[in-house]
Design a protein around this motif. Structure first.
Motif: not given
Length: 428
Positions: A158-175, A257-265
């Motif tokens: 249960x989260x308000x915001x979900x960070x998505x992206x390919x591996x190693x784009x910096x999601x963990x660093x941002x959090x 990258x953007x197009x591929x992840x949007x398509x996966x979702x």
């Protein structure tokens, strides 16, 4: 260890047996029936405990069998109902029937509960069967068997915001820099293999929960890599923050990258495309990032707003958090399932499903086998030690059409009929 999907077995308690008894009072000859009813069997109940965060407890205990009700007693005393078996689950747990795939419950709030395996009712004592024609019946029911089923429990964070992206784009660093969360960070793919949650506070005293989820790859909607584990958790988020590596140091193209992840979702669940989405151009401190960003903007629609940022130097982080908080103020709650295609979530028990009352097959040894949920329920509630109960069972089979169906199958006098593990002689 983070456990977010388990299979468990649950069985409601059987009802207590009704009793055959008669009044035994001084100076009262030929006392009437006085057998009490059995008590109700316990339900298996799942209840949300906000102190739990994973389904780890179910790794060691996957069988939950509730207690049966107390048997009826003489002097018309009823048996005691069994106390429900309450099993704690973390918030965000969905429960589905493994056999049918039907949604049973979606448990999100502390204290919310759902019965997942209903206990059987108590059998009726012989006082219930008294009639003018038979004022002293020698018959009582056994307790109704409890519902048993195999369940699949899935945890969706249960989260308000979900960070998505390919591996190693910096999601963990941002959090790690915007909250007190301490996710594992390293310079290789799939450092994050389990969801990490952090509470983010903005400078204007607003707060929200952000989830750093495992990196998404192409083919995730088909289960490739950590696909389904990732997409299961993104379903509940109200705002999707899409991080893109603008430095292209991994050899990937930011636009691609953007197009591929949007398509996966979209291919996993089209409802995800309705989520408000914030695009973040990360790693803007790297040499080629500015040029890639300009090219990226040219490929996007004009109304798409892109937030340039560097998680390492923290440039643009404050502005991003304020933009997320603004978006959350008017972002709607999204249901887990599409109301237009799914029925209202409710607990569905086996005896509520319209199925054939019985099925007749011929075994290799020539015995006629009769099976079916309703038939087996009647069978288990019959006390075969009493002749009157047996005659009542035979009448029920006749009303259900079992006798006629056996004749159509070719059954003759003396043929054997098997119900569950017991065999009977067919008498035409």
């Amino acid at each position: 260890m983070f456990i977010d999907k388990v299979k468990v077995y649950a069985k409601g308690g059987d009802g207590g047996n009704g009793m055959v008894a008669y009044r035994r009072e001084k100076y009262v000859p030929d006392g009437g029936p006085a057998g009490g009813d059995g008590g109700r069997g316990a339900n298996v109940v799942l209840q949300v405990d906000e102190g739990l965060r994973t389904l780890m407890d179910f790794r060691y205990n996957r069988h939950f069998k509730a207690k049966r009700g107390e048997h009826g007693m003489s002097k018309n005393m009823h048996g005691k109902n069994a106390k429900d078996l309450v099993v704690s689950v973390p918030p965000g747990t969905t429960v589905t029937d493994e056999t049918t795939g039907a949604l049973i419950a979606d448990l999100t709030e502390h204290g919310q509960s759902a019965i997942v395996a209903k206990g059987g009712r108590g059998g009726r004592g012989n006082v219930r069967f008294a009639t003018p024609a038979n004022p002293a019946p020698d018959h009582a029911e056994n307790g109704e068997p409890g519902i048993e089923r195999n369940l699949v429990l899935e945890l969706k964070v249960l989260a308000d915001v979900g960070l998505v992206g390919f591996p190693s784009v910096g999601k963990s660093t941002l959090l790690s820099i915007v909250s007190a969360a301490k996710p594992k960070i390293a310079d290789y793919h799939f450092t994050t293999i389990t969801p990490n949650l952090g509470v983010v506070d903005t400078q204007d005293n607003r707060s929200f929960v952000m989830a750093d989820l495992p990196g998404l790859i192409e083919g995730a909607h088909e289960g490739v890599g950590l696909g389904h584990q990732f997409l299961r958790h993104i379903e509940r988020t109200r705002v999707i923050v899409h991080l893109i590596d603008m430095s292209a140091m991994e050899g990937r193209d930011p636009v691609d990258d953007y197009k591929k992840i949007t398509a996966e979702l979209a291919q996993y669940n089209y409802r995800l495309t309705e989520r408000p989405q914030i695009i973040v151009a990360n790693k803007m401190d790297m040499p080629d990032a500015a040029g890639n960003l300009e090219r990226f903007k040219q490929e996007m629609d004009e109304e798409v707003h892109i937030h340039p940022m560097s998680a390492i130097t923290r440039e643009g982080v404050r502005e991003l958090l304020l933009a997320i908080a603004d978006e959350l103020e008017h972002a709607p709650e999204f249901p887990l399932h599409d109301k237009e295609t799914d029925e209202e979530a409710r607990v569905v028990y086996r005896h509520e499903t319209p199925v054939d009352p019985f099925i007749i097959t011929r075994a290799d040894d020539g015995v006629y086998e009769v099976s079916g949920a309703e038939l087996e329920r009647v069978f288990k509630m019959t006390d075969f030690a009493r002749d009157e109960s047996v005659r009542r069972f035979a009448r029920k089979l006749r009303r259900m059409g079992v006798d006629a169906a056996l004749r159509e199958k070719g059954a003759k006098d003396g043929d054997m009929v098997r119900i569950m593990k017991f065999e009977f002689e067919f008498i035409d």
